[in-house]
Design a protein around this motif. Structure first.
Motif, mmCIF file in Angstrom:
data_model
loop_
_atom_site.group_PDB
_atom_site.id
_atom_site.type_symbol
_atom_site.label_atom_id
_atom_site.label_comp_id
_atom_site.label_asym_id
_atom_site.label_seq_id
_atom_site.Cartn_x
_atom_site.Cartn_y
_atom_site.Cartn_z
ATOM 1 N N ILE A 1 0.816 -1.220 0.000
ATOM 2 C CA ILE A 1 0.000 0.000 0.000
ATOM 3 C C ILE A 1 0.851 1.273 0.000
ATOM 4 N N GLU A 2 2.052 1.228 0.578
ATOM 5 C CA GLU A 2 2.875 2.446 0.622
ATOM 6 C C GLU A 2 3.254 2.961 -0.764
ATOM 7 N N PRO A 3 3.744 2.124 -1.695
ATOM 8 C CA PRO A 3 4.066 2.659 -3.026
ATOM 9 C C PRO A 3 2.865 3.264 -3.741
ATOM 10 N N THR A 4 1.704 2.623 -3.621
ATOM 11 C CA THR A 4 0.517 3.131 -4.304
ATOM 12 C C THR A 4 0.060 4.457 -3.716
ATOM 13 N N LEU A 5 0.006 4.552 -2.390
ATOM 14 C CA LEU A 5 -0.394 5.809 -1.763
ATOM 15 C C LEU A 5 0.600 6.921 -2.066
ATOM 16 N N VAL B 1 -2.945 3.836 -11.836
ATOM 17 C CA VAL B 1 -1.820 3.311 -11.074
ATOM 18 C C VAL B 1 -1.427 1.928 -11.569
ATOM 19 N N VAL B 2 -2.385 1.121 -12.012
ATOM 20 C CA VAL B 2 -2.089 -0.232 -12.491
ATOM 21 C C VAL B 2 -1.112 -0.174 -13.653
ATOM 22 N N VAL B 3 -1.372 0.698 -14.631
ATOM 23 C CA VAL B 3 -0.512 0.814 -15.807
ATOM 24 C C VAL B 3 0.839 1.397 -15.433
ATOM 25 N N THR B 4 0.847 2.468 -14.656
ATOM 26 C CA THR B 4 2.092 3.142 -14.317
ATOM 27 C C THR B 4 2.992 2.256 -13.465
ATOM 28 N N GLU B 5 2.423 1.535 -12.518
ATOM 29 C CA GLU B 5 3.231 0.638 -11.696
ATOM 30 C C GLU B 5 3.820 -0.487 -12.525
ATOM 31 N N SER B 6 3.120 -0.929 -13.551
ATOM 32 C CA SER B 6 3.656 -1.968 -14.421
ATOM 33 C C SER B 6 4.807 -1.434 -15.263
ATOM 34 N N ILE C 1 6.887 -0.786 -10.084
ATOM 35 C CA ILE C 1 6.663 -0.361 -8.707
ATOM 36 C C ILE C 1 5.814 -1.426 -8.004
ATOM 37 N N PRO C 2 6.278 -1.965 -6.888
ATOM 38 C CA PRO C 2 5.556 -3.062 -6.228
ATOM 39 C C PRO C 2 4.384 -2.571 -5.382
ATOM 40 N N GLY C 3 3.373 -2.020 -6.051
ATOM 41 C CA GLY C 3 2.216 -1.489 -5.342
ATOM 42 C C GLY C 3 0.979 -2.334 -5.560
ATOM 43 N N LEU C 4 -0.154 -1.762 -5.222
ATOM 44 C CA LEU C 4 -1.416 -2.485 -5.351
ATOM 45 C C LEU C 4 -1.794 -2.718 -6.807
ATOM 46 N N GLY C 5 -1.367 -1.846 -7.694
ATOM 47 C CA GLY C 5 -1.638 -2.053 -9.112
ATOM 48 C C GLY C 5 -0.943 -3.293 -9.643
ATOM 49 N N ARG C 6 0.344 -3.443 -9.325
ATOM 50 C CA ARG C 6 1.068 -4.653 -9.734
ATOM 51 C C ARG C 6 0.472 -5.888 -9.079
ATOM 52 N N LEU C 7 0.061 -5.766 -7.825
ATOM 53 C CA LEU C 7 -0.557 -6.890 -7.131
ATOM 54 C C LEU C 7 -1.855 -7.308 -7.829
ATOM 55 N N TYR D 1 -8.585 -15.708 -6.824
ATOM 56 C CA TYR D 1 -9.903 -15.185 -6.475
ATOM 57 C C TYR D 1 -9.912 -14.345 -5.199
ATOM 58 N N PRO D 2 -9.412 -14.851 -4.079
ATOM 59 C CA PRO D 2 -9.521 -14.061 -2.838
ATOM 60 C C PRO D 2 -8.809 -12.716 -2.920
ATOM 61 N N THR D 3 -7.641 -12.686 -3.554
ATOM 62 C CA THR D 3 -6.899 -11.428 -3.649
ATOM 63 C C THR D 3 -7.622 -10.432 -4.530
ATOM 64 N N ILE D 4 -8.134 -10.876 -5.674
ATOM 65 C CA ILE D 4 -8.859 -9.973 -6.579
ATOM 66 C C ILE D 4 -10.103 -9.413 -5.896
ATOM 67 N N GLN D 5 -10.843 -10.281 -5.220
ATOM 68 C CA GLN D 5 -12.059 -9.830 -4.538
ATOM 69 C C GLN D 5 -11.744 -8.809 -3.464
ATOM 70 N N ALA D 6 -10.703 -9.046 -2.673
ATOM 71 C CA ALA D 6 -10.351 -8.114 -1.607
ATOM 72 C C ALA D 6 -9.908 -6.772 -2.174
ATOM 73 N N LEU D 7 -9.126 -6.795 -3.247
ATOM 74 C CA LEU D 7 -8.643 -5.548 -3.837
ATOM 75 C C LEU D 7 -9.787 -4.732 -4.439
ATOM 76 N N ILE D 8 -10.694 -5.399 -5.154
ATOM 77 C CA ILE D 8 -11.798 -4.662 -5.770
ATOM 78 C C ILE D 8 -12.727 -4.088 -4.710
ATOM 79 N N LEU D 9 -12.976 -4.849 -3.654
ATOM 80 C CA LEU D 9 -13.802 -4.324 -2.573
ATOM 81 C C LEU D 9 -13.132 -3.126 -1.897
ATOM 82 N N MET D 10 -11.823 -3.208 -1.713
ATOM 83 C CA MET D 10 -11.104 -2.096 -1.098
ATOM 84 C C MET D 10 -11.160 -0.864 -1.992
#
Length: 313
Positions: A95-99, A254-259, A263-269, A279-288
């Motif tokens: 979360i730190e790189p993305t924020l 952020v997804v495109v720029t981190e790629s 940058i190891p942020g939420l976009g790359r994740l 599945y669990p990671t995608i669901q948690a990220l989209i809900l967040m």
């Protein structure tokens, strides 16, 4: 005001619930099997079935959804299929790189775009106005990854001023942290500078034709004071709306720029989780991300009353 905030918070609950159901069904109804991805290309059907059973994918969709919602209500985001770690730990580690990237991007965009929009409105029809609007159209037209690779080629490869890729945590030193953050933040801010500058110009230009602006000029007030205290403040409601929408749209940018900048942020994740059908990671990220979007919209609505007292009533 308290009742309004409470109603908006309660209205966000069904929105997040609908998002959760749609994401759950969309991921599981699309082609592909995460068990086959985890087991590997050379795995037999028996090995894939064992992995599917271990992950609980052999159960019915209602049973899987009930288990996931139950864990979510207890604050448990689950465990990643692919990374073999708790999803909460994954998000906290990324979360730190993305924020940092999002904050730096909006800081650059707001500090550059609002003065440009005000000046373009004040010099309406001049060569300066045409240049600002031309740059805005160019900023909208060029994709973010093209801008990123162009800046990497010029400032990293040719001039050697910035590193090509990578991220340094703030704990490792402020200098290196800012040095590696400048190029991706500038890359991502180009689109938002164009968006905010155009909206600022249109809003201020409309306000400059109001009677109270002519009255202020008739009283002999300084033009700078008229522009930034009277015109900009009364044009701030649509500008704040666009800035808030820009912050929410950073989720996709952020997804495109981190790629591009590794940058190891939420976009790359998110990209890694989608490719692995985690599945669990995608669901948690989209809900967040959905929760952040709803919260930003609520904050935007609350800031309206700071610029227009009539909204409080």
């Amino acid at each position: 005001m308290a009742g309004y905030v409470l109603r908006r918070l309660l209205a966000a609950i069904p929105v997040l619930a609908i998002v959760a159901v749609l994401v759950f069904l969309m991921l599981r109804l699309t082609p592909g099997d995460p068990a086959a991805v985890i087991a590997g290309d050379n795995a037999s059907s028996e090995q894939i079935a064992q992995v599917r059973q271990k992950l609980g994918l052999d159960q019915s969709l209602p049973a899987q959804f009930a288990i996931w919602i139950g864990n979510l209500l207890h604050g448990n985001l689950g465990e990643s299929f692919f990374f073999k770690k708790s999803i909460g730990e994954l998000i906290l580690g990324r979360i730190e790189p993305t924020l940092s990237l999002a904050a730096a991007t909006m800081l650059i965009a707001v500090c550059v775009a609002i003065p440009l929009g005000v000046v373009a409105a004040y010099r309406h029809g001049s060569w300066l106005d045409r240049i600002v609007m031309g740059m805005s159209v160019l900023g909208f037209s060029v994709p973010v990854f093209v801008i990123g690779y162009l800046l990497i080629y010029v400032f990293s490869i040719t001039l050697g001023w910035f590193p090509v890729q990578g991220y340094q945590p703030l704990s490792a030193g402020l200098g290196g942290y800012l040095h590696r953050l400048v190029l991706p933040a500038v890359t991502l801010s180009v689109v938002y500078i164009a968006l905010i500058a155009r909206m600022t110009r249109a809003s201020v230009l409309e306000v400059l034709n109001e009677d109270y602006i002519r009255t202020a000029r008739a009283k002999g007030q300084v033009e700078r004071k008229i522009l930034f205290r009277h015109a900009l403040k009364n044009a701030a409601v649509p500008i704040v709306t666009v800035v808030g929408i820009g912050i929410a749209l950073l989720i996709g940018g952020v997804v495109v720029t981190e790629s591009v900048f590794a940058i190891p942020g939420l976009g790359r994740l998110t990209v890694d989780a989608v490719l692995a059908r985690d599945y669990p990671t995608i669901q948690a990220l989209i809900l967040m991300f959905s929760g952040v979007y709803v919260l930003i919209n609520l904050l935007i609505d609350l800031t309206y009353s700071l610029f227009d007292p009539r909204i409080r009533h």
